[in-house]
Enzyme design. Structure first.
Site, mmCIF file in Angstrom:
data_model
loop_
_atom_site.group_PDB
_atom_site.id
_atom_site.type_symbol
_atom_site.label_atom_id
_atom_site.label_comp_id
_atom_site.label_asym_id
_atom_site.label_seq_id
_atom_site.Cartn_x
_atom_site.Cartn_y
_atom_site.Cartn_z
ATOM 1 N N LYS A 116 4.111 -5.453 -33.186
ATOM 2 C CA LYS A 116 4.377 -4.997 -31.736
ATOM 3 C C LYS A 116 5.102 -6.278 -31.034
ATOM 4 O O LYS A 116 5.993 -5.987 -30.050
ATOM 5 C CB LYS A 116 3.049 -4.865 -31.149
ATOM 6 C CG LYS A 116 2.420 -3.552 -31.771
ATOM 7 C CD LYS A 116 0.956 -3.393 -30.877
ATOM 8 C CE LYS A 116 0.285 -2.192 -31.484
ATOM 9 N NZ LYS A 116 -0.700 -1.576 -31.049
ATOM 10 N N GLU A 199 -0.806 -9.008 -22.597
ATOM 11 C CA GLU A 199 -0.123 -8.215 -21.764
ATOM 12 C C GLU A 199 -0.932 -8.256 -20.385
ATOM 13 O O GLU A 199 -2.307 -8.356 -20.517
ATOM 14 C CB GLU A 199 -0.219 -6.633 -22.295
ATOM 15 C CG GLU A 199 0.766 -6.322 -23.230
ATOM 16 C CD GLU A 199 0.936 -4.785 -23.527
ATOM 17 O OE1 GLU A 199 -0.061 -4.113 -23.242
ATOM 18 O OE2 GLU A 199 1.529 -4.638 -24.784
ATOM 19 N N HIS A 234 -10.710 2.828 -26.719
ATOM 20 C CA HIS A 234 -9.265 2.977 -27.201
ATOM 21 C C HIS A 234 -8.680 4.192 -28.266
ATOM 22 O O HIS A 234 -7.821 4.050 -28.937
ATOM 23 C CB HIS A 234 -8.522 1.713 -27.709
ATOM 24 C CG HIS A 234 -8.861 0.580 -26.600
ATOM 25 N ND1 HIS A 234 -8.514 0.503 -25.402
ATOM 26 C CD2 HIS A 234 -9.709 -0.684 -26.790
ATOM 27 C CE1 HIS A 234 -9.066 -0.445 -24.641
ATOM 28 N NE2 HIS A 234 -9.693 -1.309 -25.691
ATOM 29 N N ARG A 290 5.268 8.080 -37.291
ATOM 30 C CA ARG A 290 4.882 9.098 -38.022
ATOM 31 C C ARG A 290 4.232 10.385 -37.455
ATOM 32 O O ARG A 290 4.662 10.375 -35.984
ATOM 33 C CB ARG A 290 3.419 8.535 -38.812
ATOM 34 C CG ARG A 290 2.366 8.146 -37.613
ATOM 35 C CD ARG A 290 1.081 7.720 -38.126
ATOM 36 N NE ARG A 290 0.398 6.697 -37.233
ATOM 37 C CZ ARG A 290 -0.253 7.359 -36.133
ATOM 38 N NH1 ARG A 290 -0.209 8.734 -35.776
ATOM 39 N NH2 ARG A 290 -0.923 6.669 -35.233
HETATM 40 P P1 ADP Z 1 -3.327 0.631 -30.944
HETATM 41 O O1 ADP Z 1 -2.067 0.603 -31.548
HETATM 42 O O2 ADP Z 1 -4.377 -0.355 -31.372
HETATM 43 O O3 ADP Z 1 -3.799 1.881 -30.720
HETATM 44 P P2 ADP Z 1 -2.016 0.614 -28.259
HETATM 45 O O4 ADP Z 1 -1.095 -0.409 -27.695
HETATM 46 O O5 ADP Z 1 -1.391 1.851 -28.541
HETATM 47 O O6 ADP Z 1 -2.980 0.025 -29.435
HETATM 48 O O7 ADP Z 1 -3.089 0.786 -27.077
HETATM 49 C C1 ADP Z 1 -4.261 1.682 -27.331
HETATM 50 C C2 ADP Z 1 -5.018 2.106 -26.037
HETATM 51 O O8 ADP Z 1 -5.535 0.774 -25.238
HETATM 52 C C3 ADP Z 1 -4.102 2.759 -24.858
HETATM 53 O O9 ADP Z 1 -4.024 3.994 -25.026
HETATM 54 C C4 ADP Z 1 -4.831 2.285 -23.521
HETATM 55 O O10 ADP Z 1 -5.929 3.157 -23.414
HETATM 56 C C5 ADP Z 1 -5.274 0.760 -23.993
HETATM 57 N N1 ADP Z 1 -4.205 -0.179 -23.581
HETATM 58 C C6 ADP Z 1 -3.238 -0.696 -24.235
HETATM 59 N N2 ADP Z 1 -2.524 -1.576 -23.498
HETATM 60 C C7 ADP Z 1 -3.210 -1.670 -22.340
HETATM 61 C C8 ADP Z 1 -2.828 -2.502 -21.235
HETATM 62 N N3 ADP Z 1 -1.948 -3.290 -21.181
HETATM 63 N N4 ADP Z 1 -3.742 -2.255 -19.951
HETATM 64 C C9 ADP Z 1 -4.713 -1.364 -20.207
HETATM 65 N N5 ADP Z 1 -5.046 -0.477 -21.140
HETATM 66 C C10 ADP Z 1 -4.178 -0.750 -22.285
#
Ligand code: ADP
Length: 490
Positions: A116, A199, A234, A290
């Site tokens: 990432k 972030e 999440h 994917r």
């Molecule tokens: P993973 O690959 O582990 O699933 P993601 O980056 O896709 O991680 O994030 C999964 C979830 O976490 C998102 O759908 C959101 O709900 C939450 N999330 C991720 N980044 C943030 C952020 N900067 N602020 C608030 N919620 C976040």
């Protein structure tokens, strides 16, 4: 076109891919672990090969055993499904090296998006909006400086992350040392890489993702968005398309960015560009290289079979449509039906399904790998099925989903069906007014789950069944199950 495709996965997604093979006249090959010997997907396939013991590490995650099965069967392509090896660049490379087509992007694209921190740097270069944040953090001192600069709350995330694992929200500086250490150690144990980054933590965001498709001839299109904000830890639970917050202008803009993201890594095949959206602003989150679990809601709105399209693209065929020819209609919702207990912190509830009747009728699709007598083992995820409905507009889709949940009978294991119904009944969900914090902010859902479980025992199809002598035996089983339920509730 391929003659034989091996599906390096299990459960509902293996069945989903085999269905596409069957329609295309391609022979399907299953690989199964010892725990899945009698699973539906292994029986559905034209051929099936054992690949080892139940733990995924020794079977579904074993590149060597899967490649070996592919060679034995003479498969000319492998579809990885989602999870397991689907985003493993090494696996894609191993297929490429053996002359077996990997049905997905090139290994370089997987690797580019797999980290990432690296993906954020690439996207910044491509002019894609990012959540304010950092690169890889060197240690606590840097984390302190960066968090002050970004402003609390911040979110610490694993560079190699996935499945919501290892994320830590930090509200204030005092909590930073512990959170950093915790995030690093869970990243190390889950992904073998302790690298983390930071972030800005958005308080009430929407998770909105765009489906993209790209062929080998430079045609890249998007097929609109999916709203996936109903999550627990999440992890997505209910998805819908379109997003209740989307406007045509915003869709055009975000769709164009999604296509740009795909192009920036020379993406080929189906992929998903995930965004986080809050207060009119959107930011790139990650690209999943994917097929997504929730791809079905895009299929029912667009009429496009995404798996067949993946297979055709991998076979070197061009996309048969341009962006302006893609038309989506109506509204689609997906509920993930899991074997888990909504009243016990969603603890997985493995066991044998003693009674099963899936819903049907207009606008209803059930993707599952289970059946009556099927045993859900503790080795893999607890997904029983994906219940997908389509309606002409959102209200109709919601009513249809409620009706389908009412019809769904699963006995013998505890499921989240009453929980899904409770969310669907909630006023805020009905208004389309929700963010990823929905569950935290609606503790009342738990009371509704209890009420719905109690109601199910008094009315609905169960009552009807009891009045019919021919189904007395089934009624007795239902009674026994509901008595158990009542005991649990009291
Ligand atoms: P993973 O690959 O582990 O699933 P993601 O980056 O896709 O991680 O994030 C999964 C979830 O976490 C998102 O759908 C959101 O709900 C939450 N999330 C991720 N980044 C943030 C952020 N900067 N602020 C608030 N919620 C976040």
């Amino acid at each position: 076109m391929f003659k034989k495709i091996l599906i390096a996965n299990r459960g509902e997604i293996a069945v989903r891919v085999m269905r596409a093979c069957r329609e295309l006249g391609i022979v399907s090959v299953a690989v199964y672990s010892e725990a899945d010997k009698h699973s539906f997907f292994a029986l559905y396939a034209d051929e099936a090969y054992p690949i080892g013991p139940a733990p995924a590490r020794e079977s579904y995650l074993s590149i060597e055993r899967i490649i070996d099965a592919a060679k034995k069967s003479g498969a000319d392509a492998i579809h990885p499904g989602y999870g397991f090896l689907s985003e493993n660049a090494e696996f894609a490379r191993a297929c490429e090296a053996e002359g077996i087509t990997f049905i997905g992007p090139r290994s370089e694209s997987i690797a580019a998006m797999g980290n990432k921190v690296g993906a954020r740097a690439l996207m910044a270069k491509a002019g894609v909006p990012l959540v304010p944040g950092t690169g890889a953090l060197s240690g606590l001192e840097e984390a302190r400086v960066q968090a002050r600069h970004i402003g609390y709350p911040v979110l610490i995330k694993a560079a190699a992350g996935g499945g919501g694992i290892g994320m830590q929200v930090v509200e204030q500086e005092d909590d930073l040392p512990w959170a950093l250490e915790h995030a690093q150690s869970s990243a190390r144990s889950a992904f073998g890489d302790p690298t983390v980054y930071m972030e800005k933590y958005l308080r009430h965001p929407h998770h909105i993702e765009f489906q993209v498709l790209a062929d080998r001839f430079g045609n890249t299109v998007h097929i609109d968005e999916r709203e996936c904000s109903i999550q627990r830890r999440h992890q997505k639970l209910i998805e819908e398309s379109p997003s209740p917050v989307m406007s045509p202008d915003l869709r055009a803009e975000m769709g164009e960015i999604a296509v740009r993201v795909a192009r920036s890594v020379d993406y080929v095949n189906a992929g998903t560009v995930e965004f986080i959206y809050a207060d009119g602003e959107y930011y790139f989150l990650e690209m999943n290289t994917r097929l997504q679990v929730e791809h079905g809601i895009t299929e029912v709105r667009s009429g496009i079979d995404l798996v067949k399209t993946q297979i055709r693209i991998a076979a070197g065929l061009p996309l048969p449509y341009r962006q302006e020819q893609i038309q989506l209609t109506g509204w689609a919702i997906e509920c993930r039906v899991n074997a888990e207990d909504p009243l016990a912190n969603f603890a997985p509830s493995p066991g044998t399904i003693k009674g099963y009747r899936s819903p049907g009728g207009i606008g209803v699709r059930v993707d599952s790998g289970v059946h009556m007598g099927y045993t859900i083992t503790p080795y893999y995820d607890s997904l029983i099925s994906k219940l997908i409905v389509w309606g002409r507009w959102r209200d109709e889709a919601i009513e249809r989903m409620s009706r389908a949940l009412f019809e769904y009978v699963i006995l013998g294991v505890t499921t989240n069906l009453p929980f899904l119904k409770a969310v669907l009944e909630s006023k805020d969900f009905r208004r389309g007014d929700y963010s990823t914090r929905f569950l935290e902010e609606h503790p009342c859902v738990e009371d509704d789950v209890r009420r719905i479980m109690a109601e199910r025992s008094l009315s609905g199809i169960f009552a009807g069944m009891k009045n019919n002598r021919r189904v007395a035996a089934i009624s007795a089983a239902v009674d026994a199950y509901l008595t158990e339920d009542r005991e649990r509730l009291s």
